[in-house]
Design an enzyme around this catalytic site. Structure first.
Site, PDB file in Angstrom:
ATOM      1  N   LYS A 189      52.779 -37.608  25.388  1.00 33.04           N
ATOM      2  CA  LYS A 189      54.070 -37.945  25.961  1.00 33.04           C
ATOM      3  C   LYS A 189      54.666 -36.929  26.605  1.00 33.04           C
ATOM      4  CE  LYS A 189      54.401 -42.082  24.572  1.00 33.04           C
ATOM      5  NZ  LYS A 189      54.441 -43.311  25.499  1.00 33.04           N
ATOM      6  N   CYS A 383      51.734   2.195   4.032  1.00 31.85           N
ATOM      7  CA  CYS A 383      53.181   2.536   3.917  1.00 31.85           C
ATOM      8  C   CYS A 383      53.757   2.281   2.334  1.00 31.85           C
ATOM      9  CB  CYS A 383      53.937   1.766   4.970  1.00 31.85           C
ATOM     10  SG  CYS A 383      55.691   2.703   5.354  1.00 31.85           S
ATOM     11  N   HIS A 509      51.651   3.248   9.989  1.00 30.90           N
ATOM     12  CA  HIS A 509      51.077   1.958  10.100  1.00 30.90           C
ATOM     13  C   HIS A 509      50.044   1.832  11.200  1.00 30.90           C
ATOM     14  CE1 HIS A 509      54.514  -0.274   8.083  1.00 30.90           C
ATOM     15  NE2 HIS A 509      54.995   0.800   8.049  1.00 30.90           N
ATOM     16  N   GLU A 511      47.811  -0.437  11.752  1.00 30.56           N
ATOM     17  CA  GLU A 511      47.846  -1.900  12.114  1.00 30.56           C
ATOM     18  C   GLU A 511      48.409  -2.139  13.678  1.00 30.56           C
ATOM     19  OE1 GLU A 511      49.870  -0.922   9.872  1.00 30.56           O
ATOM     20  OE2 GLU A 511      51.580  -2.041   9.749  1.00 30.56           O
TER      21      GLU A 511
HETATM   22  N1  GLN Z   1      60.263   1.242   1.894  1.00 30.58           N
HETATM   23  C1  GLN Z   1      59.260   2.151   2.147  1.00 30.58           C
HETATM   24  C2  GLN Z   1      60.094   3.433   3.079  1.00 30.58           C
HETATM   25  O1  GLN Z   1      61.199   2.957   3.510  1.00 30.58           O
HETATM   26  C3  GLN Z   1      58.209   1.782   2.753  1.00 30.58           C
HETATM   27  C4  GLN Z   1      58.578   1.284   4.267  1.00 30.58           C
HETATM   28  C5  GLN Z   1      57.438   0.532   4.979  1.00 30.58           C
HETATM   29  O2  GLN Z   1      56.205  -0.039   4.095  1.00 30.58           O
HETATM   30  N2  GLN Z   1      57.304   0.142   6.188  1.00 30.58           N
HETATM   31  O3  GLN Z   1      59.980   4.422   3.164  1.00 30.58           O
END
Ligand code: GLN
Length: 536
Positions: A189, A383, A509, A511
């Site tokens: 559609k 983290c 991080h 990732e």
């Molecule tokens: N809450 C945790 C801190 O502020 C880890 C933060 C996170 O996993 N990005 O240190």
């Protein structure tokens, strides 16, 4: 050649993959030798998504320069392999913040400050900002939200003005819509697309290309009909059909001729064909895995896949690098307890404990970590996941039963994870975490060094809490090694357990820096370790 601008808007529905289309076009142009970047303009009033719960808007993506941004910037970096910056993500909140600050400074000299021209001028200034650096041939701007939303009107009005102000071959607009399949009638559609383009044209913006998201091939008749009703050139209606991998989309768009249309319209001087040797090699490995593993992703936002977007993508990259299909099983940490631990994690070849904030689901993360540590299952904590493996080790191995993170209990006698010193005086929540890329120095005698193969690495951060250095000696003596530290402050960035086959936690991080062409080394090694565990 002037810097050229492409705007990508969306209609009919959200979540059609505007970010992927923008990134795919950028990839096509980049593969033809052009210097391209992408920026995202989001209509919400938050200054950045840093204060948004992941349930609201998915993962918050962090750039090297410490911007907290929309997750689409992750796609841009993964597709292009170039770094985004603070300038690549603008929100309505940021625009108003600038204009209101200027008004308070008296910069408008007594004038009434209005949406047109003051807000739209600020939007246009930011839309053209990266073009002024001279670093790019093409700037692609993705406009968040759906055409017709009240809050995206000023963005559309700004594009209208730019379309009016700039030479025709310096700017173009691409509109992404949905062509739904009515199963009962067996028909595709086009009416919603017609209406969405009408709305765009009411705002004064005329699209040059319409990309139709569809489950079924669009016939030439349907394409012609959309072109006629939507006032675009015949041939400028193309399809984006569901693909087995998002990394396939640039190739699909090439097959539809998207790059050629853009190159012709903008009169771009570039290679006649994109070079996709690397991308094709990646897809070949992705589509032909030789083995398969199961990984548990333990977190508390698992109902929403977008909350862990970069982690999931990193597994796609690391899986292809290992020619291995990685099945990621999300595990809700809130519902994980002793009674279902074995049944949930017993069949897993690796356990990843995800980042996060606050108390909910923490105890589930801790028992998942204990399970991985005691059963020699490959483990990766990111983290908050790293912080919890420190807490788990303190409780179970050091015997500090009340060990805790100060994030959860400010009065714990053993805050093995503590608030960072410079965070103690912070009361404002937005943009005040430890953000962006920092260097980390690796101990040469460690798993981390073996993984990275170099002593100094740089990774991205987003946290307020850290490993409490006063416990370091006790941890080292008991078998948890701090193998990576910030070279300036000594802040512990990586912990590992050398007696375990693969146990690593990172404060940063990793990732956020993985791409198909440069898969992140810890993810690659984690998948390899899980493969080994699976075979054993
Ligand atoms: N809450 C945790 C801190 O502020 C880890 C933060 C996170 O996993 N990005 O240190």
């Amino acid at each position: 050649m002037n810097t050229k601008y492409v705007f990508v808007t969306g209609g009919v529905a959200s979540s059609l993959g505007k970010g992927i289309i923008a990134a795919s076009l950028a990839k096509l142009l980049q593969a033809r030798g052009l210097r391209v970047t992408i920026q995202k303009f989001d209509p919400y009033i938050n200054v950045d998504p840093g204060t948004l719960n992941p349930y609201e808007h998915g993962e918050c993506y962090v750039t090297d320069d410490g911007a907290e941004t929309d997750l689409d910037l992750g796609h841009y970096e993964r597709f292009l392999g170039v770094h985004m910056s603070k300038a690549n993500n603008v929100t309505t909140g940021k625009i108003y913040h600038t204009v209101i600050t200027k008004e308070r400074e008296g910069a408008y000299l007594g004038k009434t400050v209005q949406i047109i021209p003051h807000i739209t001028d600020e939007i246009k200034r930011r839309m053209l900002l990266l073009g002024k650096t001279g670093n790019f041939d093409v700037i692609i701007t993705e406009v968040g939200g759906t055409v017709g939303d009240m809050e995206s009107q000023p963005f559309l009005e700004s594009i209208r003005q730019l379309q009016w102000e700039m030479p025709e071959d310096d700017l173009m607009c691409i509109h992404l819509t949905l062509v739904p399949l009515l199963r009962a009638a067996g028909e595709l559609k086009t009416k919603p697309t017609q209406h969405s383009v009408q709305m765009l044209q009411q705002a004064g913006v005329h699209p040059d290309i319409i990309v139709c998201r569809t489950e079924m091939n669009l016939s030439p008749e349907i394409r012609k009909k959309v072109a006629l009703f939507c006032n675009v050139k015949p041939g400028h209606v193309i399809q984006s059909i569901d693909a087995p991998s998002i990394y396939q989309v640039p190739l699909n768009m090439q097959a539809e001729g998207l790059d050629k249309m853009v190159v012709d319209h903008l009169k771009l001087e570039c290679k006649p064909e994109p070079d996709f040797t690397q991308l094709k090699a990646f897809l070949d490995k992705l589509y032909n895995p030789k083995s398969e593993i199961d990984i548990a992703l333990v977190g508390k936002y698992v109902e929403l896949q977008d909350a862990y977007k970069s982690i999931l993508e990193s597994f796609v990259h690391a899986g292809a690098a290992n020619e291995c299909k990685v099945n990621v099983h999300t595990v809700h940490s809130e519902f994980l307890d002793e009674s279902n631990l074995e049944e949930t994690l017993g069949q897993m070849d690796g356990i990843l404990v995800a980042p996060g904030f606050g108390e909910r689901g923490l105890e589930g993360k801790i028992i998942a970590i204990r399970y991985a540590r005691e059963h020699n299952v490959p483990f990766f904590g990111i983290c908050l996941g790293m912080q919890m493996c420190v807490v788990e080790f303190a409780r179970d191995v050091l015997g500090l039963k009340d060990a805790c993170s100060a994030e959860v209990n400010m009065h714990s006698a053993n805050p093995v994870i503590d608030l960072m010193a410079d965070q103690k005086s912070t009361t404002i929540k937005g943009g005040t975490m430890r953000l962006g890329a920092y260097e980390c120095k690796l101990d040469k005698n460690s798993l981390a060094y073996k993984i990275y193969g170099s002593e100094i690495i740089s990774e991205r951060h987003r946290h307020r809490y850290e490993f409490n250095g006063s416990y370091l000696e006790a941890f080292e003596a008991a078998g948890m090694h701090a193998s990576g530290k910030n070279p300036d402050t000594g802040l512990v960035e990586i912990v590992e357990i050398p007696s375990h086959p693969f146990f690593i936690g990172t404060q940063f991080h990793p990732e956020l820096k993985s791409t198909p062409e440069k898969p992140q080394p810890i993810f690659v090694s984690f998948v390899a370790a899980a493969k080994k565990y699976h075979n054993a």
